[in-house]
Design an enzyme around this catalytic site. Structure first.
Site, PDB file in Angstrom:
ATOM      1  N   HIS A 114       0.818  -1.225   0.000  1.00 17.11           N
ATOM      2  CA  HIS A 114       0.000   0.000   0.000  1.00 17.11           C
ATOM      3  C   HIS A 114       0.841   1.261   0.000  1.00 17.11           C
ATOM      4  O   HIS A 114       0.328   2.354   0.264  1.00 17.11           O
ATOM      5  CB  HIS A 114      -0.962   0.001   1.198  1.00 17.11           C
ATOM      6  CG  HIS A 114      -2.070  -1.001   1.034  1.00 17.11           C
ATOM      7  ND1 HIS A 114      -2.845  -1.427   2.087  1.00 17.11           N
ATOM      8  CD2 HIS A 114      -2.511  -1.682  -0.058  1.00 17.11           C
ATOM      9  CE1 HIS A 114      -3.725  -2.315   1.637  1.00 17.11           C
ATOM     10  NE2 HIS A 114      -3.537  -2.488   0.354  1.00 17.11           N
ATOM     11  N   THR A 184      -3.588  -7.797  11.228  1.00 23.22           N
ATOM     12  CA  THR A 184      -4.412  -7.228  10.153  1.00 23.22           C
ATOM     13  C   THR A 184      -5.846  -7.729  10.238  1.00 23.22           C
ATOM     14  O   THR A 184      -6.091  -8.885  10.552  1.00 23.22           O
ATOM     15  CB  THR A 184      -3.846  -7.536   8.741  1.00 23.22           C
ATOM     16  OG1 THR A 184      -4.708  -6.941   7.750  1.00 23.22           O
ATOM     17  CG2 THR A 184      -3.726  -9.029   8.465  1.00 23.22           C
ATOM     18  N   ASN A 209      -3.157 -12.012  16.284  1.00 19.77           N
ATOM     19  CA  ASN A 209      -4.042 -10.849  16.349  1.00 19.77           C
ATOM     20  C   ASN A 209      -4.629 -10.795  17.759  1.00 19.77           C
ATOM     21  O   ASN A 209      -4.803 -11.821  18.403  1.00 19.77           O
ATOM     22  CB  ASN A 209      -5.161 -10.989  15.308  1.00 19.77           C
ATOM     23  CG  ASN A 209      -5.852  -9.675  14.993  1.00 19.77           C
ATOM     24  OD1 ASN A 209      -6.220  -8.941  15.906  1.00 19.77           O
ATOM     25  ND2 ASN A 209      -6.004  -9.350  13.706  1.00 19.77           N
TER      26      ASN A 209
HETATM   27  C1  BV8 Z   1      -8.324  -1.432  -5.665  1.00 15.59           C
HETATM   28  C2  BV8 Z   1      -4.086   4.088   2.350  1.00 15.59           C
HETATM   29  C3  BV8 Z   1      -8.900  -1.380  -7.979  1.00 15.59           C
HETATM   30  C4  BV8 Z   1      -2.679   3.887   2.686  1.00 15.59           C
HETATM   31  C5  BV8 Z   1      -5.526   2.172   2.501  1.00 15.59           C
HETATM   32  C6  BV8 Z   1     -15.604   0.466  -3.574  1.00 15.59           C
HETATM   33  C7  BV8 Z   1     -14.911   1.469  -4.237  1.00 15.59           C
HETATM   34  C8  BV8 Z   1     -13.535   1.367  -4.525  1.00 15.59           C
HETATM   35  C9  BV8 Z   1     -12.856   0.227  -4.149  1.00 15.59           C
HETATM   36  C10 BV8 Z   1     -13.557  -0.758  -3.469  1.00 15.59           C
HETATM   37  C11 BV8 Z   1     -14.908  -0.669  -3.188  1.00 15.59           C
HETATM   38  N1  BV8 Z   1     -15.285  -1.801  -2.532  1.00 15.59           N
HETATM   39  C12 BV8 Z   1     -14.201  -2.605  -2.375  1.00 15.59           C
HETATM   40  C13 BV8 Z   1     -13.154  -1.997  -2.941  1.00 15.59           C
HETATM   41  C14 BV8 Z   1     -11.801  -2.478  -2.974  1.00 15.59           C
HETATM   42  C15 BV8 Z   1     -11.057  -1.742  -1.866  1.00 15.59           C
HETATM   43  C16 BV8 Z   1     -11.352  -2.465  -0.559  1.00 15.59           C
HETATM   44  O1  BV8 Z   1     -10.837  -3.530  -0.326  1.00 15.59           O
HETATM   45  N2  BV8 Z   1     -12.205  -1.864   0.293  1.00 15.59           N
HETATM   46  C17 BV8 Z   1     -12.525  -2.541   1.542  1.00 15.59           C
HETATM   47  C18 BV8 Z   1     -12.682  -1.505   2.652  1.00 15.59           C
HETATM   48  C19 BV8 Z   1     -13.797  -3.341   1.340  1.00 15.59           C
HETATM   49  N3  BV8 Z   1      -9.665  -1.818  -2.219  1.00 15.59           N
HETATM   50  C20 BV8 Z   1      -9.104  -0.836  -2.950  1.00 15.59           C
HETATM   51  O2  BV8 Z   1      -9.653   0.181  -3.277  1.00 15.59           O
HETATM   52  C21 BV8 Z   1      -7.674  -1.129  -3.372  1.00 15.59           C
HETATM   53  N4  BV8 Z   1      -7.547  -0.830  -4.769  1.00 15.59           N
HETATM   54  O3  BV8 Z   1      -9.099  -2.312  -5.448  1.00 15.59           O
HETATM   55  O4  BV8 Z   1      -8.134  -0.877  -6.893  1.00 15.59           O
HETATM   56  C22 BV8 Z   1      -8.142  -0.966  -9.150  1.00 15.59           C
HETATM   57  C23 BV8 Z   1      -7.415  -1.927  -9.830  1.00 15.59           C
HETATM   58  C24 BV8 Z   1      -6.687  -1.524 -10.930  1.00 15.59           C
HETATM   59  C25 BV8 Z   1      -6.674  -0.181 -11.324  1.00 15.59           C
HETATM   60  C26 BV8 Z   1      -7.393   0.777 -10.589  1.00 15.59           C
HETATM   61  C27 BV8 Z   1      -8.115   0.395  -9.490  1.00 15.59           C
HETATM   62  C28 BV8 Z   1      -6.709  -0.215  -2.605  1.00 15.59           C
HETATM   63  C29 BV8 Z   1      -6.685  -0.583  -1.160  1.00 15.59           C
HETATM   64  C30 BV8 Z   1      -5.660   0.273  -0.418  1.00 15.59           C
HETATM   65  C31 BV8 Z   1      -6.405   1.211   0.464  1.00 15.59           C
HETATM   66  N5  BV8 Z   1      -5.454   2.033   1.220  1.00 15.59           N
HETATM   67  N6  BV8 Z   1      -4.896   3.167   3.124  1.00 15.59           N
HETATM   68  C32 BV8 Z   1      -2.409   4.577   3.989  1.00 15.59           C
HETATM   69  O5  BV8 Z   1      -2.683   5.794   4.092  1.00 15.59           O
HETATM   70  O6  BV8 Z   1      -1.878   3.901   4.895  1.00 15.59           O
HETATM   71  S1  BV8 Z   1      -6.485   1.114   3.422  1.00 15.59           S
HETATM   72  C33 BV8 Z   1      -5.889   0.782   4.968  1.00 15.59           C
HETATM   73  O7  BV8 Z   1      -6.374  -0.549   5.257  1.00 15.59           O
HETATM   74  C34 BV8 Z   1      -4.387   0.711   5.123  1.00 15.59           C
HETATM   75  O8  BV8 Z   1      -3.696   0.733   3.906  1.00 15.59           O
HETATM   76  C35 BV8 Z   1      -4.191  -0.641   5.779  1.00 15.59           C
HETATM   77  O9  BV8 Z   1      -2.972  -1.120   5.411  1.00 15.59           O
HETATM   78  C36 BV8 Z   1      -5.303  -1.434   5.200  1.00 15.59           C
HETATM   79  C37 BV8 Z   1      -5.624  -2.718   5.952  1.00 15.59           C
HETATM   80  O10 BV8 Z   1      -5.934  -2.370   7.301  1.00 15.59           O
HETATM   81  P1  BV8 Z   1      -5.180  -3.202   8.469  1.00 15.59           P
HETATM   82  O11 BV8 Z   1      -3.719  -3.031   8.305  1.00 15.59           O
HETATM   83  O12 BV8 Z   1      -5.695  -4.579   8.505  1.00 15.59           O
HETATM   84  O13 BV8 Z   1      -5.590  -2.384   9.756  1.00 15.59           O
HETATM   85  P2  BV8 Z   1      -6.966  -2.473  10.564  1.00 15.59           P
HETATM   86  O14 BV8 Z   1      -7.014  -1.265  11.437  1.00 15.59           O
HETATM   87  O15 BV8 Z   1      -8.090  -2.760   9.643  1.00 15.59           O
HETATM   88  O16 BV8 Z   1      -6.776  -3.781  11.467  1.00 15.59           O
HETATM   89  C38 BV8 Z   1      -5.788  -3.788  12.485  1.00 15.59           C
HETATM   90  C39 BV8 Z   1      -5.789  -5.201  13.033  1.00 15.59           C
HETATM   91  O17 BV8 Z   1      -4.756  -5.316  14.003  1.00 15.59           O
HETATM   92  C40 BV8 Z   1      -7.097  -5.572  13.740  1.00 15.59           C
HETATM   93  O18 BV8 Z   1      -7.468  -6.868  13.338  1.00 15.59           O
HETATM   94  C41 BV8 Z   1      -6.716  -5.556  15.233  1.00 15.59           C
HETATM   95  O19 BV8 Z   1      -7.438  -6.520  15.960  1.00 15.59           O
HETATM   96  C42 BV8 Z   1      -5.254  -5.910  15.170  1.00 15.59           C
HETATM   97  N7  BV8 Z   1      -4.435  -5.394  16.268  1.00 15.59           N
HETATM   98  C43 BV8 Z   1      -4.490  -4.145  16.837  1.00 15.59           C
HETATM   99  N8  BV8 Z   1      -3.533  -4.040  17.794  1.00 15.59           N
HETATM  100  C44 BV8 Z   1      -2.863  -5.241  17.800  1.00 15.59           C
HETATM  101  C45 BV8 Z   1      -3.436  -6.092  16.839  1.00 15.59           C
HETATM  102  N9  BV8 Z   1      -2.986  -7.351  16.621  1.00 15.59           N
HETATM  103  C46 BV8 Z   1      -1.949  -7.779  17.387  1.00 15.59           C
HETATM  104  N10 BV8 Z   1      -1.345  -7.009  18.332  1.00 15.59           N
HETATM  105  C47 BV8 Z   1      -1.770  -5.749  18.560  1.00 15.59           C
HETATM  106  N11 BV8 Z   1      -1.164  -5.006  19.509  1.00 15.59           N
END
Ligand code: BV8
Length: 238
Positions: A114, A184, A209
């Site tokens: 990302h 994640t 996690n």
């Molecule tokens: C794509 C920016 C196509 C970077 C991020 C409608 C419209 C448009 C797109 C979509 C749509 N519906 C679905 C999509 C696809 C979309 C998507 O997946 N949406 C999801 C929400 C359904 N994906 C996209 O748009 C991707 N691109 O599909 O493009 C395309 C193809 C070709 C040409 C053109 C277009 C792009 C996805 C990238 C999005 N960017 N952020 C930034 O600023 O950082 S998203 C964001 O979520 C971050 O990047 C992050 O990396 C990513 C995943 O999140 P996690 O890392 O998992 O973090 P989260 O908070 O969710 O979870 C944390 C976890 O840790 C939890 O489980 C928690 O329990 C745990 N935890 C917490 N503390 C601890 C722990 N575990 C252990 N120990 C601890 N101490």
């Protein structure tokens, strides 16, 4: 039982990949996205902060949000989980994280699917990229090419992942005996699909996690606990 069983799978593995998310950096004080308490998405709409449409609508708001995150990351230190991973140069790092904490812990060749929050790039993709000082993040400004503004060198919602980086990530997850899935929610695609890809190529899936996640269903072993407690114990090579 489960951490010993996970330790045995790791000891027997010839190739290992770690696929990580925001939970890996949480113990360093870096905000996650979807955690119900403190997650960025509890305060902001992801589509307004992490999408081209949001940037078009209010570029200053987006750059201010990234400045907040950059300060947080600049003041953070790698935690025991980052260091445990850095001690295992045999593990390929594929991360969704845009911070540089794995690199600062000593990891090399980190595959950041990302992108990289420590740089800004031209929003018109002219090729101009600027490494920025996380503690003095610049605000909204035009690219020297004059075509568009500079924006964080990350992948926003609706933006494609870079093909060469994606191909490396797929190869690392297709060819590993063990895939460690660390901190994640496994909810963002195509990145989260890497877990299924590994599974379909007979990798053992070990999830670490604090909570159940989108990876729980396909985990061989799920270790519920904080990364900075579990990973040092799991990866100690005796
Ligand atoms: C794509 C920016 C196509 C970077 C991020 C409608 C419209 C448009 C797109 C979509 C749509 N519906 C679905 C999509 C696809 C979309 C998507 O997946 N949406 C999801 C929400 C359904 N994906 C996209 O748009 C991707 N691109 O599909 O493009 C395309 C193809 C070709 C040409 C053109 C277009 C792009 C996805 C990238 C999005 N960017 N952020 C930034 O600023 O950082 S998203 C964001 O979520 C971050 O990047 C992050 O990396 C990513 C995943 O999140 P996690 O890392 O998992 O973090 P989260 O908070 O969710 O979870 C944390 C976890 O840790 C939890 O489980 C928690 O329990 C745990 N935890 C917490 N503390 C601890 C722990 N575990 C252990 N120990 C601890 N101490």
């Amino acid at each position: 039982m489960t951490i010993e069983a996970a330790g045995r799978l790791i000891a027997e593995a010839n190739t290992m990949t770690c696929f990580s998310g925001a939970g890996l950096s949480a113990p360093s004080g870096v905000g996650t996205f979807r955690d119900p308490v403190g997650g960025w998405w509890t305060k902001y709409d992801p589509m307004k902060m992490a999408s081209p449409e949001g940037f078009a609508e209010d570029p200053r708001l987006v750059m201010d949000w990234y400045a907040q995150r950059r300060h947080q990351i600049g003041n953070a230190e790698p935690n025991a989980a980052h260091r445990a991973l850095a001690a295992r140069m045999d593990i390929t790092q594929v991360t969704q994280n845009t911070d540089d904490l794995l690199q600062r812990a000593g990891c090399r060749n980190v595959i950041q699917v990302h992108g990289d929050i420590t740089a800004d790039r031209c929003h018109a993709n002219c090729g101009h990229v600027e490494t920025i000082d996380l503690l003095k993040p610049p605000g909204l400004r035009r690219c020297p090419c004059g075509q568009h503004a500079l924006r964080p060198d990350v992948v926003w919602f609706g933006e494609g992942l870079l093909p060469d980086i994606w191909n490396k990530a797929e190869a690392a997850c297709r060819q590993c005996d063990v895939l460690l899935v660390v901190g994640t929610g496994a909810e963002v695609y195509p990145a989260a699909g890497l877990i299924t890809l590994a599974r379909n190529h007979n990798s053992h899936i070990i999830v670490v996690n604090t909570n159940p996640s989108g990876a729980s269903e396909i985990a061989d072993i799920e270790l519920i606990g904080s990364v900075d407690d579990v990973l040092p114990a799991l990866l100690k090579s005796d």
